[in-house]
Design an enzyme around this catalytic site. Structure first.
Site, PDB file in Angstrom:
ATOM      1  N   PRO A  16      30.415 -37.935 -11.036  1.00  0.00           N
ATOM      2  CA  PRO A  16      31.165 -37.684  -9.805  1.00  0.00           C
ATOM      3  C   PRO A  16      32.680 -37.751  -9.981  1.00  0.00           C
ATOM      4  O   PRO A  16      33.190 -38.574 -10.738  1.00  0.00           O
ATOM      5  CB  PRO A  16      30.683 -38.787  -8.854  1.00  0.00           C
ATOM      6  CG  PRO A  16      30.126 -39.845  -9.738  1.00  0.00           C
ATOM      7  CD  PRO A  16      29.555 -39.126 -10.929  1.00  0.00           C
ATOM      8  N   ASN A  17      33.330 -36.870  -9.250  1.00  0.00           N
ATOM      9  CA  ASN A  17      34.802 -36.769  -9.184  1.00  0.00           C
ATOM     10  C   ASN A  17      35.450 -36.195 -10.447  1.00  0.00           C
ATOM     11  O   ASN A  17      36.654 -35.951 -10.457  1.00  0.00           O
ATOM     12  CB  ASN A  17      35.448 -38.128  -8.830  1.00  0.00           C
ATOM     13  CG  ASN A  17      35.005 -38.608  -7.474  1.00  0.00           C
ATOM     14  OD1 ASN A  17      35.128 -37.876  -6.493  1.00  0.00           O
ATOM     15  ND2 ASN A  17      34.461 -39.810  -7.393  1.00  0.00           N
ATOM     16  N   ARG A  24      43.177 -35.479 -10.165  1.00  0.00           N
ATOM     17  CA  ARG A  24      42.743 -36.842  -9.891  1.00  0.00           C
ATOM     18  C   ARG A  24      43.443 -37.846 -10.808  1.00  0.00           C
ATOM     19  O   ARG A  24      43.239 -37.821 -12.025  1.00  0.00           O
ATOM     20  CB  ARG A  24      41.232 -36.912 -10.123  1.00  0.00           C
ATOM     21  CG  ARG A  24      40.660 -38.277  -9.956  1.00  0.00           C
ATOM     22  CD  ARG A  24      39.220 -38.318 -10.427  1.00  0.00           C
ATOM     23  NE  ARG A  24      38.712 -39.653 -10.231  1.00  0.00           N
ATOM     24  CZ  ARG A  24      37.725 -40.202 -10.911  1.00  0.00           C
ATOM     25  NH1 ARG A  24      37.109 -39.490 -11.840  1.00  0.00           N
ATOM     26  NH2 ARG A  24      37.358 -41.435 -10.685  1.00  0.00           N
ATOM     27  N   TYR A  29      43.617 -40.246 -16.033  1.00  0.00           N
ATOM     28  CA  TYR A  29      42.634 -39.311 -16.587  1.00  0.00           C
ATOM     29  C   TYR A  29      43.237 -38.085 -17.267  1.00  0.00           C
ATOM     30  O   TYR A  29      42.490 -37.261 -17.803  1.00  0.00           O
ATOM     31  CB  TYR A  29      41.657 -38.883 -15.480  1.00  0.00           C
ATOM     32  CG  TYR A  29      40.889 -40.046 -14.894  1.00  0.00           C
ATOM     33  CD1 TYR A  29      40.044 -40.820 -15.693  1.00  0.00           C
ATOM     34  CD2 TYR A  29      41.015 -40.407 -13.544  1.00  0.00           C
ATOM     35  CE1 TYR A  29      39.348 -41.899 -15.177  1.00  0.00           C
ATOM     36  CE2 TYR A  29      40.314 -41.487 -13.013  1.00  0.00           C
ATOM     37  CZ  TYR A  29      39.483 -42.223 -13.835  1.00  0.00           C
ATOM     38  OH  TYR A  29      38.799 -43.298 -13.329  1.00  0.00           O
ATOM     39  N   ASN A  80      29.395 -38.533 -19.408  1.00  0.00           N
ATOM     40  CA  ASN A  80      30.351 -39.404 -18.737  1.00  0.00           C
ATOM     41  C   ASN A  80      29.816 -39.570 -17.317  1.00  0.00           C
ATOM     42  O   ASN A  80      30.032 -38.709 -16.462  1.00  0.00           O
ATOM     43  CB  ASN A  80      31.753 -38.774 -18.719  1.00  0.00           C
ATOM     44  CG  ASN A  80      32.765 -39.696 -18.045  1.00  0.00           C
ATOM     45  OD1 ASN A  80      32.385 -40.695 -17.420  1.00  0.00           O
ATOM     46  ND2 ASN A  80      34.041 -39.377 -18.167  1.00  0.00           N
ATOM     47  N   ALA A  83      31.687 -42.991 -12.040  1.00  0.00           N
ATOM     48  CA  ALA A  83      31.441 -44.238 -11.287  1.00  0.00           C
ATOM     49  C   ALA A  83      29.985 -44.689 -11.381  1.00  0.00           C
ATOM     50  O   ALA A  83      29.696 -45.894 -11.281  1.00  0.00           O
ATOM     51  CB  ALA A  83      31.850 -44.047  -9.830  1.00  0.00           C
ATOM     52  N   ASP A  93      17.453 -45.368 -16.352  1.00  0.00           N
ATOM     53  CA  ASP A  93      16.010 -45.167 -16.558  1.00  0.00           C
ATOM     54  C   ASP A  93      15.722 -43.756 -17.070  1.00  0.00           C
ATOM     55  O   ASP A  93      14.857 -43.564 -17.926  1.00  0.00           O
ATOM     56  CB  ASP A  93      15.237 -45.411 -15.249  1.00  0.00           C
ATOM     57  CG  ASP A  93      15.108 -46.899 -14.927  1.00  0.00           C
ATOM     58  OD1 ASP A  93      15.428 -47.740 -15.798  1.00  0.00           O
ATOM     59  OD2 ASP A  93      14.690 -47.228 -13.797  1.00  0.00           O
ATOM     60  N   GLU A 104      27.893 -42.000 -24.674  1.00  0.00           N
ATOM     61  CA  GLU A 104      28.561 -42.284 -23.399  1.00  0.00           C
ATOM     62  C   GLU A 104      30.069 -42.154 -23.632  1.00  0.00           C
ATOM     63  O   GLU A 104      30.609 -42.776 -24.542  1.00  0.00           O
ATOM     64  CB  GLU A 104      28.207 -43.723 -22.979  1.00  0.00           C
ATOM     65  CG  GLU A 104      28.933 -44.215 -21.751  1.00  0.00           C
ATOM     66  CD  GLU A 104      28.647 -45.697 -21.458  1.00  0.00           C
ATOM     67  OE1 GLU A 104      27.812 -46.335 -22.157  1.00  0.00           O
ATOM     68  OE2 GLU A 104      29.282 -46.224 -20.528  1.00  0.00           O
ATOM     69  N   HIS A 106      34.000 -42.153 -21.882  1.00  0.00           N
ATOM     70  CA  HIS A 106      34.929 -42.396 -20.764  1.00  0.00           C
ATOM     71  C   HIS A 106      36.321 -41.993 -21.200  1.00  0.00           C
ATOM     72  O   HIS A 106      36.755 -42.347 -22.300  1.00  0.00           O
ATOM     73  CB  HIS A 106      34.920 -43.871 -20.354  1.00  0.00           C
ATOM     74  CG  HIS A 106      33.573 -44.313 -19.912  1.00  0.00           C
ATOM     75  ND1 HIS A 106      33.050 -43.949 -18.698  1.00  0.00           N
ATOM     76  CD2 HIS A 106      32.617 -45.033 -20.539  1.00  0.00           C
ATOM     77  CE1 HIS A 106      31.820 -44.434 -18.602  1.00  0.00           C
ATOM     78  NE2 HIS A 106      31.534 -45.094 -19.706  1.00  0.00           N
ATOM     79  N   ARG A 113      40.501 -51.990 -17.481  1.00  0.00           N
ATOM     80  CA  ARG A 113      40.705 -51.708 -16.056  1.00  0.00           C
ATOM     81  C   ARG A 113      40.084 -52.789 -15.179  1.00  0.00           C
ATOM     82  O   ARG A 113      39.857 -53.902 -15.650  1.00  0.00           O
ATOM     83  CB  ARG A 113      40.161 -50.301 -15.761  1.00  0.00           C
ATOM     84  CG  ARG A 113      40.865 -49.241 -16.621  1.00  0.00           C
ATOM     85  CD  ARG A 113      40.411 -47.846 -16.288  1.00  0.00           C
ATOM     86  NE  ARG A 113      40.698 -47.516 -14.891  1.00  0.00           N
ATOM     87  CZ  ARG A 113      40.149 -46.483 -14.254  1.00  0.00           C
ATOM     88  NH1 ARG A 113      39.301 -45.686 -14.879  1.00  0.00           N
ATOM     89  NH2 ARG A 113      40.464 -46.257 -12.991  1.00  0.00           N
TER      90      ARG A 113
HETATM   91  C1  DQA Z   1      35.453 -42.897 -16.044  1.00  0.00           C
HETATM   92  C2  DQA Z   1      35.669 -44.383 -15.736  1.00  0.00           C
HETATM   93  C3  DQA Z   1      34.909 -44.777 -14.480  1.00  0.00           C
HETATM   94  O1  DQA Z   1      35.112 -46.162 -14.207  1.00  0.00           O
HETATM   95  C4  DQA Z   1      35.397 -43.985 -13.293  1.00  0.00           C
HETATM   96  O2  DQA Z   1      34.644 -44.307 -12.132  1.00  0.00           O
HETATM   97  C5  DQA Z   1      35.399 -42.531 -13.535  1.00  0.00           C
HETATM   98  C6  DQA Z   1      35.798 -42.023 -14.853  1.00  0.00           C
HETATM   99  C7  DQA Z   1      36.326 -42.412 -17.226  1.00  0.00           C
HETATM  100  O3  DQA Z   1      36.060 -41.327 -17.724  1.00  0.00           O
HETATM  101  O4  DQA Z   1      37.262 -43.094 -17.614  1.00  0.00           O
HETATM  102  O5  DQA Z   1      35.186 -41.737 -12.635  1.00  0.00           O
HETATM  103  O6  DQA Z   1      34.095 -42.699 -16.406  1.00  0.00           O
END
Ligand code: DQA
Length: 148
Positions: A16-17, A24, A29, A80, A83, A93, A104, A106, A113
């Site tokens: 998301p986002n 953003r 980011y 990724n 949130a 799961d 994974e 980020h 953070r």
């Molecule tokens: C994120 C880190 C997460 O805490 C955050 O909610 C994101 C982006 C990152 O890529 O740094 O949306 O996954």
């Protein structure tokens, strides 16, 4: 004639986002958009002879369903979960269904953070985690998966 080598398929899932990247919180980011990141990965995929597919959703269930579809069809997953990293037992799961490398990623260093970002629900079911390298983290993940 040698049989043509079947190209490996790798899925990249953005949570998301992340569709808002570029606009953003660019200080955290970066300024690159998701389209730019995806096309970088697709181009690198061509060099590595890997088919890179990308998927973004703001919905937990849609991400769970995409992970279920991957099973048996893809050779690796870069995810990724944004949130949902910190909350989603459902995504965790679903990842347990897979027997392929799962990386994974980020963009930001989640451990630098707010405390609620320090906990990842998926870190211990992923093969590896890359956190804090910005867009380079996705590139590193794809290069690593190509060698796995
Ligand atoms: C994120 C880190 C997460 O805490 C955050 O909610 C994101 C982006 C990152 O890529 O740094 O949306 O996954």
């Amino acid at each position: 004639m040698k049989p043509s080598k079947k190209r490996r398929k790798i899925m990249v899932i953005h949570g998301p986002n992340l569709n808002m990247l570029g606009k953003r919180e660019p200080d955290i980011y970066g300024k690159e958009t998701l389209e730019e990141i995806n096309s970088r990965l697709e181009n690198l995929g061509k060099k590595l002879e890997i088919d890179v597919e990308t998927f973004q959703s703001n919905h937990e269930g849609a991400i769970v369903e995409k992970i279920q579809e991957i099973s048996g069809k893809y050779k690796g997953l870069i995810i990724n979960p944004a949130a949902f990293t910190h909350t989603s037992i459902a995504i965790r799961d679903a990842l347990l269904l897979l027997d392929i490398p799962v990386i994974e990623v980020h963009l930001s260093n989640i451990y630098k953070r707010e405390p609620f970002r320090h906990k990842s629900m998926i870190a211990d079911v992923a093969t590896a985690q890359i956190s804090g390298f910005g867009v380079q983290g996705y590139i590193m993940a794809l290069e690593a998966i190509a060698k796995m």
